[in-house]
Design an enzyme around this catalytic site. Structure first.
Site, PDB file in Angstrom:
ATOM      1  N   PHE A 111       0.812  -1.221   0.000  1.00 56.55           N
ATOM      2  CA  PHE A 111       0.000   0.000   0.000  1.00 56.55           C
ATOM      3  C   PHE A 111       0.843   1.267   0.000  1.00 56.55           C
ATOM      4  O   PHE A 111       0.353   2.336  -0.354  1.00 56.55           O
ATOM      5  CB  PHE A 111      -0.960   0.004   1.198  1.00 56.55           C
ATOM      6  CG  PHE A 111      -0.350   0.515   2.472  1.00 56.55           C
ATOM      7  CD1 PHE A 111       0.330  -0.323   3.323  1.00 56.55           C
ATOM      8  CD2 PHE A 111      -0.446   1.858   2.802  1.00 56.55           C
ATOM      9  CE1 PHE A 111       0.902   0.161   4.488  1.00 56.55           C
ATOM     10  CE2 PHE A 111       0.127   2.348   3.962  1.00 56.55           C
ATOM     11  CZ  PHE A 111       0.810   1.494   4.808  1.00 56.55           C
ATOM     12  N   LYS A 112       2.116   1.171   0.369  1.00 55.99           N
ATOM     13  CA  LYS A 112       2.936   2.385   0.442  1.00 55.99           C
ATOM     14  C   LYS A 112       3.053   3.075  -0.919  1.00 55.99           C
ATOM     15  O   LYS A 112       3.244   4.282  -0.995  1.00 55.99           O
ATOM     16  CB  LYS A 112       4.308   2.060   1.026  1.00 55.99           C
ATOM     17  CG  LYS A 112       4.197   1.676   2.499  1.00 55.99           C
ATOM     18  CD  LYS A 112       5.521   1.465   3.176  1.00 55.99           C
ATOM     19  CE  LYS A 112       5.336   1.220   4.665  1.00 55.99           C
ATOM     20  NZ  LYS A 112       4.715  -0.078   4.979  1.00 55.99           N
TER      21      LYS A 112
END
Ligand SMILES: *Cc1c(COP(=O)(O)O)cnc(C)c1O
Length: 469
Positions: A111-112
């Site tokens: 998700f980063k």
């Protein structure tokens, strides 16, 4: 938009300076001076937007006054163009009222990317407007380094140096960093441990001359711009299941508290989120906090979900600030206590406010494998160990059945193939975009565990380097 420090003793800054500086000079974290509020009708009106348009709309009030303000949607379109799913952040229903929000369709499969792909472009545009350059240095034991490299590769205004401990990261993780072919990307394999790498990065920031000569910067998770970009998928997911006409709950596999704090921001902006469920592995400082009101550090143990192996959650300070009525002096006192004694307790009124909105659940490695296995059996879905912790927490929280439960799937199962195979018997395949990862050419420089040599390397290769006086 102006930004204030959670410790109350740093100057207020505009967005561009907050972006480039990261931490405030008083050691605090920057938060907006006030929360932009959307009405119910305005939120309902967002439902027809695609992800890049929604991202521009949600972030607009936060970048007011910035050089980015005029053309934010061109930035978000470019940021999400390389994502491999057309929806960017698709939802998958896995139970009567249970959804996974898949946040692993970016270039490094975690998700980063959703924040860093936008933040990399923000750095480049703001620096170009100022005719300036920065040198980003960071240490990584795994995920963050590759997401930061992908976000800044080929950017004119940025040189990036990522230190990793030689031979101590997984092969997938190392190759995601070292196979990026861009002149401004420098991977340094240090003959030492992750802690050695991190100590060297801290020492470089602490050396005022070095820091100034190279215009050092960081893109770590305390940077407000990363939180801001993560607010978007809370709106996206909640709208998809009926918000604003329906309340929802989010379950978030949590480490540094950046991701779940972005959800809190969405709630402050008017999104009807009834509850946040904070999932932890055996490093359960947050679960213990929500049970007792005391934040107490213990040692860190290694788990199957390494991105949540934390001792303290630095972004929690932002929630503390909100629940202490934005009293920077009070936040400073608690942070000093934590530093001195490894523990603090929040006043009861603040604690009651926090547990009204948040609850915590923990899951050990045996439980994590059980959830991965059970999920595969009952739905056919392979999930990664971080997502498994979130999914367990969503169910264990015993919320009303009619409340949609959205679990953030923070990594692709192929990032953690050993744990997934162990639990299901199936080795998850890398997506097509990374299928040739194991045959791509690697580029990295091996350096001894020696600060002087690492600094000399950075100085020699950074384009922003000024000659030492
Ligand atoms: C970074 C990370 C987390 C933790 O997120 P925080 O914002 O630090 O709470 C969870 N899962 C994965 C896969 C991560 O990479």
């Amino acid at each position: 938009m102006r930004y204030v420090s959670t410790r109350g003793r740093a100057p207020d800054l505009g967005f561009d300076d907050v972006l480039l500086s990261g931490l405030a000079t008083d050691g605090g974290l920057y938060v907006p001076a006030k929360w932009p509020i959307l009405t119910r009708a305005e939120i309902a009106g967002l439902a027809s937007l695609d992800y890049p348009a929604l991202a521009a709309r949600i972030m607009a009030p936060f970048v007011e006054g910035s050089v980015l303000a005029g053309d934010l949607e061109s930035l978000t379109r470019a940021a999400y163009a390389s994502f491999t799913h057309k929806a960017v952040a698709p939802l998958k229903q896995i139970g009567a009222n249970d959804w996974l929000v898949e946040l692993f369709h970016g270039p490094t499969l975690a998700f980063k990317d959703y924040a860093l792909q936008a933040v990399g472009l923000m750095f480049d545009r703001v620096l170009k407007a100022r005719s300036s350059r920065v040198t980003i240095v960071g240490a990584t034991s795994g995920d963050t380094g590759s997401a930061a490299i992908e976000a800044t590769r080929g950017k004119d205004a940025v040189d990036i140096f990522i230190l990793h401990p030689e031979g101590r990261t997984s092969e997938v993780q190392r190759r995601q960093m070292t196979t990026v072919d861009a002149a401004n990307v420098h991977n340094i394999a240090v003959k030492g441990t992750f802690d050695d790498c991190q100590d060297m990065v801290k020492a470089m920031f602490a050396d005022t001359n070095f820091r100034g000569d190279l215009n050092l910067s960081a893109v770590n998770s305390i940077n407000w711009a990363r939180i801001m970009a993560q607010v978007v998928y809370y709106f996206w997911a909640a709208l998809a299941v009926g918000a604003p006409y329906r309340s929802v709950a989010f379950s978030v596999p949590t480490g540094n508290f950046g991701n779940v704090f972005a959800g809190f921001v969405a709630q402050r902006m008017g999104l009807p989120i009834a509850k946040f469920i904070v999932g932890s592995n055996s490093n359960d400082i947050l679960t213990r906090f929500f049970e007792t009101g005391a934040m107490t550090q213990q040692g860190v143990v290694a788990t199957l979900s390494p991105s949540m192996d934390i001792q303290v959650s630095s972004n929690f300070e932002r929630l503390l600030f909100e629940n202490l009525h934005r009293d920077g002096a009070a936040v400073s006192r608690l942070m000093d206590q934590l530093k001195q004694s490894g523990s603090y307790r929040v006043p009861d009124e603040a604690y009651q406010a926090m547990v009204a909105g948040f609850t915590g659940r923990r899951l050990d490695d045996a439980g994590t494998k059980r959830i991965i296995g059970d999920t595969y059996k009952s739905t056919g879905e392979l999930i990664d160990p971080h997502t498994a912790v979130g999914l367990y927490a969503a169910r264990a929280a015993n919320l009303p059945a009619e409340l949609p439960r959205l679990t953030l799937a923070t990594a692709h199962p192929a990032k953690f193939p050993a744990a997934v195979k162990d639990a299901t018997g199936i080795a998850p395949a890398l997506p097509a975009s990374l299928a040739d990862l194991f045959t791509r050419k690697e580029r990295f420089t091996v350096l001894p565990n020696d600060l002087a040599q690492v600094k000399a390397f950075v100085r020699a290769h950074a384009r922003s380097a000024k000659a030492p006086a």
